[in-house]
Design an enzyme around this catalytic site. Structure first.
Site, PDB file in Angstrom:
ATOM      1  N   ARG A  66       0.854  -1.184   0.000  1.00 54.97           N
ATOM      2  CA  ARG A  66       0.000   0.000   0.000  1.00 54.97           C
ATOM      3  C   ARG A  66       0.890   1.234   0.000  1.00 54.97           C
ATOM      4  O   ARG A  66       1.563   1.527   0.987  1.00 54.97           O
ATOM      5  CB  ARG A  66      -0.923  -0.006   1.225  1.00 54.97           C
ATOM      6  N   ALA A  78     -10.642  -7.470  -0.964  1.00 55.12           N
ATOM      7  CA  ALA A  78     -11.505  -6.285  -0.936  1.00 55.12           C
ATOM      8  C   ALA A  78     -11.294  -5.463  -2.190  1.00 55.12           C
ATOM      9  O   ALA A  78     -10.311  -5.639  -2.920  1.00 55.12           O
ATOM     10  CB  ALA A  78     -11.198  -5.438   0.302  1.00 55.12           C
ATOM     11  N   GLU A  95     -14.318  -9.739  -5.986  1.00 53.48           N
ATOM     12  CA  GLU A  95     -13.027  -9.480  -5.349  1.00 53.48           C
ATOM     13  C   GLU A  95     -12.434 -10.752  -4.746  1.00 53.48           C
ATOM     14  O   GLU A  95     -11.221 -10.975  -4.817  1.00 53.48           O
ATOM     15  CB  GLU A  95     -13.180  -8.401  -4.273  1.00 53.48           C
ATOM     16  N   GLU A  99      -8.792 -11.841  -6.074  1.00 57.51           N
ATOM     17  CA  GLU A  99      -7.646 -11.713  -5.172  1.00 57.51           C
ATOM     18  C   GLU A  99      -7.251 -13.021  -4.493  1.00 57.51           C
ATOM     19  O   GLU A  99      -6.083 -13.195  -4.137  1.00 57.51           O
ATOM     20  CB  GLU A  99      -7.935 -10.638  -4.122  1.00 57.51           C
ATOM     21  N   GLU A 147      -1.022  -5.777  -7.160  1.00 63.16           N
ATOM     22  CA  GLU A 147      -1.586  -7.106  -6.943  1.00 63.16           C
ATOM     23  C   GLU A 147      -0.723  -8.211  -7.546  1.00 63.16           C
ATOM     24  O   GLU A 147      -0.867  -9.379  -7.172  1.00 63.16           O
ATOM     25  CB  GLU A 147      -3.000  -7.173  -7.509  1.00 63.16           C
TER      26      GLU A 147
END
Length: 207
Positions: A66, A78, A95, A99, A147
């Site tokens: 992040r 998320a 999601e 993910e 990601e």
């Protein structure tokens, strides 16, 4: 209008910044004493998250970089509500598939949260997913950007809660979702709301 009867009238509203996901709006708001004060609002489309709980009592977490905090965080699968009109539960399932490469046979509504109501209208809804199954490799989403380096792991729910209390899991949605899931499990998942329960906090332009 508040419980005390004052209506916080917005006398002027201007757009200060428009980004790819967020905007910043400057509102002039009339206060109870008659003064007008500026309030800056980060406008956000809203988000969903998933506490995916398997039959062994483990939860699925992702470890993702992040940029605003300068490092990776343990998080729930998320994402933002970026498809206008898409039901939140459908977004959550998408999601989880993208993910964590998982499908769930059952979803329940776990908790609704305002992330930081003193400065943003961001609201998120967290779902509990159970009866998990893996998506075949040929059907999986190909991640990109941050990601692409994201890892996925499973933790016993009690261990995940312990990590929250030790300050090792600090993402707000993950903290709220994991604690709510632990409480829901302690209550044998009784009293969870239906997927389509009213969500007044969801931005109107997202359905």
């Amino acid at each position: 209008m508040t419980a005390a009867g004052h209506r916080y009238e917005v006398t002027e509203s201007t757009l200060g910044y428009q980004g790819r996901i967020i905007a910043v709006r400057r509102d002039l708001v009339r206060m109870p004493d008659g003064d007008v004060s500026q309030r800056d609002v980060v406008v956000h489309p809203g988000a969903v998250g998933v506490v995916a709980l398997d039959d062994a009592g483990q939860v699925v977490l992702v470890h993702q970089y992040r940029h605003p905090v300068g490092g990776p965080l343990w998080e729930l699968p998320a994402g933002i509500l970026d498809v206008p009109g898409e039901p939140a539960s459908v977004a959550a399932a998408r999601e989880l598939a993208e993910e964590a490469a998982l499908r769930a046979g059952r979803y329940d509504l776990l908790v609704d949260v305002w992330s930081s109501p003193g400065m943003t209208n961001e609201a998120y809804r967290v779902f509990l997913a159970r009866d998990l199954s893996e998506i075949p490799a040929a059907e999986r989403y190909v991640p990109e950007h941050e990601e692409a380096e994201m890892s996925v792991a499973r933790f016993d729910l009690d261990e995940a809660v312990a990590r929250v209390l030790r300050g090792e899991i600090t993402n707000a949605m993950a903290v709220v979702g994991l604690l709510a899931a632990a409480r829901a499990r302690a209550d044998d998942f009784a009293g969870l709301r239906p997927l389509d329960a009213p969500w007044p906090g969801r931005p109107a332009h997202n359905g």
